[in-house]
Design a protein around this motif. Structure first.
Motif, PDB file in Angstrom:
ATOM      1  N   THR A   1     122.718 136.479 126.966  1.00  0.00           N
ATOM      2  CA  THR A   1     122.100 136.538 125.640  1.00  0.00           C
ATOM      3  C   THR A   1     120.983 135.517 125.499  1.00  0.00           C
ATOM      4  O   THR A   1     120.201 135.582 124.561  1.00  0.00           O
ATOM      5  CB  THR A   1     123.141 136.330 124.527  1.00  0.00           C
ATOM      6  OG1 THR A   1     123.670 134.999 124.605  1.00  0.00           O
ATOM      7  CG2 THR A   1     124.278 137.328 124.648  1.00  0.00           C
ATOM      8  N   ASN A   2     120.901 134.575 126.442  1.00  0.00           N
ATOM      9  CA  ASN A   2     119.751 133.669 126.517  1.00  0.00           C
ATOM     10  C   ASN A   2     118.892 134.165 127.669  1.00  0.00           C
ATOM     11  O   ASN A   2     118.938 133.657 128.775  1.00  0.00           O
ATOM     12  CB  ASN A   2     120.215 132.230 126.769  1.00  0.00           C
ATOM     13  CG  ASN A   2     119.050 131.300 127.026  1.00  0.00           C
ATOM     14  OD1 ASN A   2     117.985 131.457 126.458  1.00  0.00           O
ATOM     15  ND2 ASN A   2     119.249 130.341 127.912  1.00  0.00           N
ATOM     16  N   THR A   3     118.132 135.217 127.409  1.00  0.00           N
ATOM     17  CA  THR A   3     117.451 135.892 128.503  1.00  0.00           C
ATOM     18  C   THR A   3     116.096 135.238 128.807  1.00  0.00           C
ATOM     19  O   THR A   3     115.438 134.712 127.921  1.00  0.00           O
ATOM     20  CB  THR A   3     117.278 137.395 128.201  1.00  0.00           C
ATOM     21  OG1 THR A   3     116.896 138.088 129.384  1.00  0.00           O
ATOM     22  CG2 THR A   3     116.257 137.633 127.105  1.00  0.00           C
ATOM     23  N   ASN A   4     115.711 135.265 130.084  1.00  0.00           N
ATOM     24  CA  ASN A   4     114.435 134.741 130.552  1.00  0.00           C
ATOM     25  C   ASN A   4     113.722 135.834 131.338  1.00  0.00           C
ATOM     26  O   ASN A   4     114.327 136.827 131.742  1.00  0.00           O
ATOM     27  CB  ASN A   4     114.650 133.512 131.435  1.00  0.00           C
ATOM     28  CG  ASN A   4     115.179 132.328 130.653  1.00  0.00           C
ATOM     29  OD1 ASN A   4     114.516 131.805 129.768  1.00  0.00           O
ATOM     30  ND2 ASN A   4     116.401 131.903 130.973  1.00  0.00           N
ATOM     31  N   TYR A   5     112.446 135.622 131.573  1.00  0.00           N
ATOM     32  CA  TYR A   5     111.639 136.632 132.251  1.00  0.00           C
ATOM     33  C   TYR A   5     110.816 135.962 133.350  1.00  0.00           C
ATOM     34  O   TYR A   5     110.456 134.799 133.250  1.00  0.00           O
ATOM     35  CB  TYR A   5     110.707 137.330 131.260  1.00  0.00           C
ATOM     36  CG  TYR A   5     111.417 137.809 130.018  1.00  0.00           C
ATOM     37  CD1 TYR A   5     112.107 139.013 130.000  1.00  0.00           C
ATOM     38  CD2 TYR A   5     111.423 137.025 128.857  1.00  0.00           C
ATOM     39  CE1 TYR A   5     112.785 139.435 128.870  1.00  0.00           C
ATOM     40  CE2 TYR A   5     112.088 137.441 127.723  1.00  0.00           C
ATOM     41  CZ  TYR A   5     112.770 138.641 127.726  1.00  0.00           C
ATOM     42  OH  TYR A   5     113.452 139.046 126.609  1.00  0.00           O
ATOM     43  N   ASN A   6     110.498 136.731 134.384  1.00  0.00           N
ATOM     44  CA  ASN A   6     109.742 136.196 135.505  1.00  0.00           C
ATOM     45  C   ASN A   6     108.272 136.595 135.375  1.00  0.00           C
ATOM     46  O   ASN A   6     107.927 137.778 135.441  1.00  0.00           O
ATOM     47  CB  ASN A   6     110.323 136.707 136.819  1.00  0.00           C
ATOM     48  CG  ASN A   6     109.644 136.075 138.015  1.00  0.00           C
ATOM     49  OD1 ASN A   6     108.679 136.619 138.535  1.00  0.00           O
ATOM     50  ND2 ASN A   6     110.133 134.925 138.432  1.00  0.00           N
ATOM     51  N   ALA A   7     107.403 135.595 135.204  1.00  0.00           N
ATOM     52  CA  ALA A   7     105.982 135.850 134.935  1.00  0.00           C
ATOM     53  C   ALA A   7     105.291 136.552 136.096  1.00  0.00           C
ATOM     54  O   ALA A   7     104.427 137.417 135.879  1.00  0.00           O
ATOM     55  CB  ALA A   7     105.281 134.537 134.610  1.00  0.00           C
ATOM     56  N   ASP A   8     105.631 136.199 137.338  1.00  0.00           N
ATOM     57  CA  ASP A   8     104.987 136.823 138.493  1.00  0.00           C
ATOM     58  C   ASP A   8     105.274 138.319 138.540  1.00  0.00           C
ATOM     59  O   ASP A   8     104.365 139.134 138.749  1.00  0.00           O
ATOM     60  CB  ASP A   8     105.461 136.164 139.789  1.00  0.00           C
ATOM     61  CG  ASP A   8     104.890 134.766 139.974  1.00  0.00           C
ATOM     62  OD1 ASP A   8     103.882 134.463 139.301  1.00  0.00           O
ATOM     63  OD2 ASP A   8     105.456 133.988 140.756  1.00  0.00           O
ATOM     64  N   ALA A   9     106.547 138.673 138.349  1.00  0.00           N
ATOM     65  CA  ALA A   9     106.922 140.090 138.367  1.00  0.00           C
ATOM     66  C   ALA A   9     106.272 140.836 137.202  1.00  0.00           C
ATOM     67  O   ALA A   9     105.793 141.972 137.361  1.00  0.00           O
ATOM     68  CB  ALA A   9     108.441 140.228 138.302  1.00  0.00           C
ATOM     69  N   GLU A  10     106.224 140.203 136.040  1.00  0.00           N
ATOM     70  CA  GLU A  10     105.652 140.855 134.855  1.00  0.00           C
ATOM     71  C   GLU A  10     104.151 141.076 134.994  1.00  0.00           C
ATOM     72  O   GLU A  10     103.622 142.102 134.553  1.00  0.00           O
ATOM     73  CB  GLU A  10     105.939 140.022 133.608  1.00  0.00           C
ATOM     74  CG  GLU A  10     107.396 140.058 133.179  1.00  0.00           C
ATOM     75  CD  GLU A  10     107.621 139.452 131.810  1.00  0.00           C
ATOM     76  OE1 GLU A  10     108.552 139.898 131.116  1.00  0.00           O
ATOM     77  OE2 GLU A  10     106.872 138.520 131.427  1.00  0.00           O
ATOM     78  N   SER A  11     103.448 140.128 135.616  1.00  0.00           N
ATOM     79  CA  SER A  11     101.992 140.244 135.738  1.00  0.00           C
ATOM     80  C   SER A  11     101.581 141.455 136.571  1.00  0.00           C
ATOM     81  O   SER A  11     100.510 142.023 136.374  1.00  0.00           O
ATOM     82  CB  SER A  11     101.407 138.965 136.335  1.00  0.00           C
ATOM     83  OG  SER A  11     101.839 138.793 137.677  1.00  0.00           O
ATOM     84  N   LYS A  12     102.449 141.864 137.493  1.00  0.00           N
ATOM     85  CA  LYS A  12     102.126 142.997 138.364  1.00  0.00           C
ATOM     86  C   LYS A  12     102.184 144.333 137.642  1.00  0.00           C
ATOM     87  O   LYS A  12     101.594 145.315 138.089  1.00  0.00           O
ATOM     88  CB  LYS A  12     103.069 143.003 139.571  1.00  0.00           C
ATOM     89  CG  LYS A  12     102.825 141.824 140.506  1.00  0.00           C
ATOM     90  CD  LYS A  12     103.855 141.761 141.609  1.00  0.00           C
ATOM     91  CE  LYS A  12     103.616 140.523 142.487  1.00  0.00           C
ATOM     92  NZ  LYS A  12     104.657 140.356 143.509  1.00  0.00           N
ATOM     93  N   VAL A  13     102.929 144.384 136.528  1.00  0.00           N
ATOM     94  CA  VAL A  13     103.046 145.638 135.777  1.00  0.00           C
ATOM     95  C   VAL A  13     102.521 145.496 134.350  1.00  0.00           C
ATOM     96  O   VAL A  13     102.595 146.438 133.560  1.00  0.00           O
ATOM     97  CB  VAL A  13     104.512 146.128 135.747  1.00  0.00           C
ATOM     98  CG1 VAL A  13     104.983 146.500 137.138  1.00  0.00           C
ATOM     99  CG2 VAL A  13     105.431 145.085 135.127  1.00  0.00           C
ATOM    100  N   GLN A  14     101.992 144.316 134.040  1.00  0.00           N
ATOM    101  CA  GLN A  14     101.439 144.049 132.704  1.00  0.00           C
ATOM    102  C   GLN A  14     102.452 144.332 131.589  1.00  0.00           C
ATOM    103  O   GLN A  14     102.145 144.974 130.578  1.00  0.00           O
ATOM    104  CB  GLN A  14     100.152 144.861 132.477  1.00  0.00           C
ATOM    105  CG  GLN A  14      98.985 144.391 133.338  1.00  0.00           C
ATOM    106  CD  GLN A  14      98.664 142.899 133.123  1.00  0.00           C
ATOM    107  OE1 GLN A  14      98.348 142.492 132.015  1.00  0.00           O
ATOM    108  NE2 GLN A  14      98.757 142.113 134.186  1.00  0.00           N
TER     109      GLN A  14
END
Length: 312
Positions: free
Chosen positions: A278-291
């Motif tokens: 429930t305290n979720t985080n995201y990976n910027a490198d992976a996200e940048s590849k799919v915008q």
């Protein structure tokens, strides 16, 4: 008077991307860092939208009782009818995997066979009932705390009675069926305000510490012991599976607004859900590849909730 968003947390590194996203939207907020302190239950809390990001792994950063204090704060806010996102029930599941599994099973979502144990002897005795191999994990964890793989009861005994045994912070060790993924991956499904955002394929070939936050990934780069040409985190924007509808129904019933839910498939294709973050985080490198940007979507969702409060 215009209200603001209160971001409740205990980890500046994990929260910084969200605050930057709120700044971009020019949304008023207050950074509410909770570790030690007090809450006067006789006073009226401020108005606004309160978003809880308290983590089960807070004790690994020296914030042993942050979840307990946060639970009191959230109860206080809910008792006064404030808009609380990821409130007391979400926090309760965040810090208790055993209750996660019970709740998931009640909604027809399959979880690995799990035995809850307290005490070293109980853990060893329970292992005699499990098919081999099996894993241990901490009930109150995060970041893969306490996850160890064992192929025999004897190996577990050696670990439990040896100097490397990790004592769980709440005293509860989970003994769990080991699910073998044929391609050494798990899938993490991200949800924003209860709705599916995207799924991430996570490479587990180098171990169980799977936090997608960039602050964690930096550390992981220095822990690599084997060459691995696969991406650690890869967003699958075409992911479509019936489990998504089940997860959305589950989150709504449990009062969880934001979460990352992880599952693994075995060699027969059977899907097992084993963690709710429930305290979720995201990976910027992976996200940048799919915008696609989880924190920006989260900030938009918070801004939308704030608009509703301000127009009441």
């Amino acid at each position: 008077m215009s209200e603001k968003i209160y971001v409740i947390h205990e980890n500046d590194d994990w929260t910084k991307p969200l605050l930057e996203a709120l700044d971009e939207l020019n949304v008023p907020y207050e950074d509410w860092f909770i570790n030690e302190g007090n809450v006067d239950l006789t006073k009226e809390p401020p108005e606004g939208v309160f978003y809880n990001r308290m983590s089960a792994s807070s004790h690994t950063r020296g914030h042993r009782f942050a979840p307990e204090l946060t639970m009191a704060v959230l109860s206080w806010l809910e008792g006064h009818g404030r808009t609380v996102l990821n409130g007391t029930h979400a926090l309760d599941l965040e810090i208790n995997k055993a209750r996660q599994y019970t709740a998931l099973e009640q909604h027809g979502i399959k979880t690995p066979k799990t035995i809850v144990t307290v005490g070293k002897e109980s853990l060893i005795q329970a292992s005699e009932q499990m098919e081999k191999p099996f894993i241990t994990k901490h009930n109150r964890a995060g970041k893969g705390l306490g996850v160890q793989l064992f192929h025999s009861v004897e190996a577990l005994k050696e670990y439990v009675n040896g100097p490397d045994f990790e004592e769980p912070i709440d005293g509860v060790t989970l003994l769990q069926q080991y699910i073998q993924s044929p391609d050494s991956t798990i899938t993490r499904c991200e949800f924003i305000d209860g709705k599916f955002l995207y799924a991430v394929r996570v490479d587990t070939s180098e171990g169980f510490e799977l936090c997608p936050a960039d602050a964690c990934t930096i550390d992981d780069q220095f822990c690599t012991t084997t060459e691995n040409t696969r991406e650690k985190f890869k967003i699958m924007n075409d992911f479509d599976d019936p489990i998504i509808e089940k997860y959305e129904t589950f989150l709504k019933a449990q009062g969880i607004n934001f979460a990352g839910i992880e599952f693994i498939r075995d060699e027969q294709g059977e899907l097992y859900t084993y963690d709710i973050n429930t305290n979720t985080n995201y990976n910027a490198d992976a996200e940048s590849k799919v915008q696609m940007h989880g924190m920006k979507e989260l900030a938009k969702a918070l801004a939308s909730r704030l608009d509703k409060v301000n127009t009441k």
